[in-house]
Design a protein around this motif. Structure first.
Motif: not given
Length: 505
Positions: A442-445, A475-478, A498, A500
């Motif tokens: 989840d997210g930019k990580r 949502k943002r995913y990596t 990454f 969105k």
């Protein structure tokens, strides 16, 4: 109060799921003898057999299984083509009768398992020849008719005589043929070596003892029997590794090697029969000698059984000094059965067994007998696996003594928005790759690659692409990809990407 109880159960489930391991052997036995699991009855059409098998694998994939233990030689017969033994009656309804339309069931079954990222363990019964004397083989070329001197009757069944050297060579040879011709991941034996004793009836091997037991006395005849089994186990392991060094050899014996009352090395149990004394299977020797890659004792009684406690006996197995893998066999068929001990009416019995196995450092997973027992979802056990213990995927534990080299890292990972989700594609030039593991954070990580919560999917090497339909809009995913070889050795991850997720226009 009711809402509080529901909340508590959900919380317990989530806590259990958070502790799920990334690597764990999760297998199901699929028995073909007497059509226990597959096919559901003999004589189904080829199309019906294939449809049943695909549904079975899809079901167990949803249950979180990563391996199938498939019975391919239930009783001196074959679920594969061009072998030395007759087609199985449990496949077509008549021994020696090929499927029509013709196909090779084993090739089909292996490919279907691998397409789902599951290992295929080919399960052979080495000595059982005829299960029911009222159902003799129709095929005149059946090995029972070709070599009648190889067989003895014990009770209402016929068995190969384990003492005859030609039988040992024959058995090793037919299994070596399967290892050579098929892309199986393991050879598997269960608990049937010398048959379980019938009270007051001696196994009828006096003639073979006179011929091949001249170095033994009547007092040491049991040692001779154990050595007969030892020979085939060692020979088979040597042969498998000579043909394909990566193919595993595993055995699922009865749960008790010996009782402590008979041997100070034995388990705290009072089993009526044991591997060593009655089945003449010296499994500790096989483990000590490194002849088998995994041991999977069948612990089919409940945790507090007065004579064979699941907890006590599994702890005994866990304490052994063994270089291979230890898994545990679970009796899912007992769950919710009114014919069984009342402990099996407790919906927590099998879940608690899984918890105990995970607390023991040397227990690396388990298998369930048998496939059909999950379909009824007795006491919610299937739901419990899906929603709790096997909610996250697991990779099969590695066996570095067979192979420890990881495949090359996939390259050129590309991710882009798609009307149905996020589309991923990548490349690889490593022919040793069997599967890919898709990670999503989840997210930019970059998250934890050792946390199975981050495994989105395991896909076969034939599909270097994936459409993530579970990605939520805005949502943002990596994402990252790793490669697995046939031994489940894992590569380093790709460069992460990454994205969105955009809503559809």
């Amino acid at each position: 109060m009711r809402h509080f109880l529901i909340f508590s159960l959900l919380l317990t489930s989530l806590i259990g799921a958070a502790q799920n391991p990334k690597r764990e052997f999760r297998a199901v036995w699929v028995a073909t003898v007497k059509n226990i699991d597959w096919p559901t009855k003999p004589g189904l059409t080829t199309r019906q057999q294939k449809e049943e098998y695909r549904r079975l694998l899809d079901f167990h994939q949803m249950n979180g299984m990563n391996a199938v233990i498939m019975q391919v030689r239930p009783s001196a017969d074959a679920f594969y083509a061009d072998g030395v033994e007759s087609w199985s009656r449990y496949l077509t309804g008549e021994s020696g009768l090929a499927p029509d339309p013709y196909y090779d069931p084993l090739t089909f079954m292996v490919d279907e398992a691998h397409d789902r990222g599951m290992e295929f363990h080919a399960w052979f019964n080495p000595y059982r020849a005829i299960v029911d004397l009222e159902e003799m083989p129709e095929d005149s070329t059946h090995i029972f008719y070709e070599k009648p001197e190889w067989f003895v009757q014990y009770g209402d069944r016929m068995y190969f005589d384990p003492a005859i050297p030609e039988v040992q060579d024959y058995t090793v040879g037919l299994i070596a043929d399967v290892v050579d011709r098929y892309d199986i991941d393991a050879v598997h034996f269960d608990d049937y070596f010398y048959p379980y004793r019938i009270a007051g009836v001696e196994f009828p091997d006096s003639l073979s003892f006179a011929s091949y037991g001249t170095d033994y006395t009547q007092e040491t005849k049991d040692d001779w029997r154990r050595e007969n089994v030892n020979k085939i186990i060692k020979s088979l392991n040597d042969t498998i590794k000579a043909v394909k060094p990566w193919v595993k050899f595993g055995i699922s014996p009865f749960g008790v090697w010996r009782n402590i009352a008979d041997d100070p090395r034995g388990s705290d149990s009072e089993a009526g029969q044991t591997n060593y004394d009655d089945l003449f299977a010296d499994v500790l020797k096989w483990m000590d000698e490194g002849w088998i890659d995994y041991i999977l004792p069948q612990l089919y009684l409940h945790r507090e059984h007065p004579k064979l406690s699941y907890t006590k006996v599994l702890k005994w197995w866990n304490a052994l000094d063994y270089m291979g893998h230890l898994y545990v066999g679970h009796a899912v068929y007992r769950v919710g059965s009114e014919r069984e001990d009342g402990a099996w009416m407790n919906p927590e019995e099998l879940p608690e067994q899984i918890k105990i196995s995970r607390e023991l450092p040397n227990v690396l997973g388990g298998a369930y007998f048998s496939s059909k027992s999950f379909f009824n979802n007795e006491l919610g056990i299937t739901d419990r696996l899906r929603g709790d213990f096997y909610r996250t995927p697991a990779l099969v534990p590695t066996m570095p003594w067979l192979d420890s080299s990881a495949p090359a890292t996939p390259t050129e990972l590309v991710i882009k928005n798609d009307p149905s989700g996020v589309l991923l594609s990548w490349n690889t030039e490593d022919s040793t790759t069997r599967n890919y593991v898709i990670y999503r954070f989840d997210g930019k990580r970059i998250g934890d690659f050792n946390d199975p919560e981050n495994i989105l999917r395991v896909v076969p090497s034939s599909s270097p692409f994936y459409l993530d339909k579970t990605a939520r809009k805005r949502k943002r995913y990596t994402y990252a990809i790793t490669a697995l070889d046939r031994m489940s050795n894992e590569s380093e991850p790709t460069f992460v990407r990454f994205i969105k997720v955009k809503p559809p226009k």
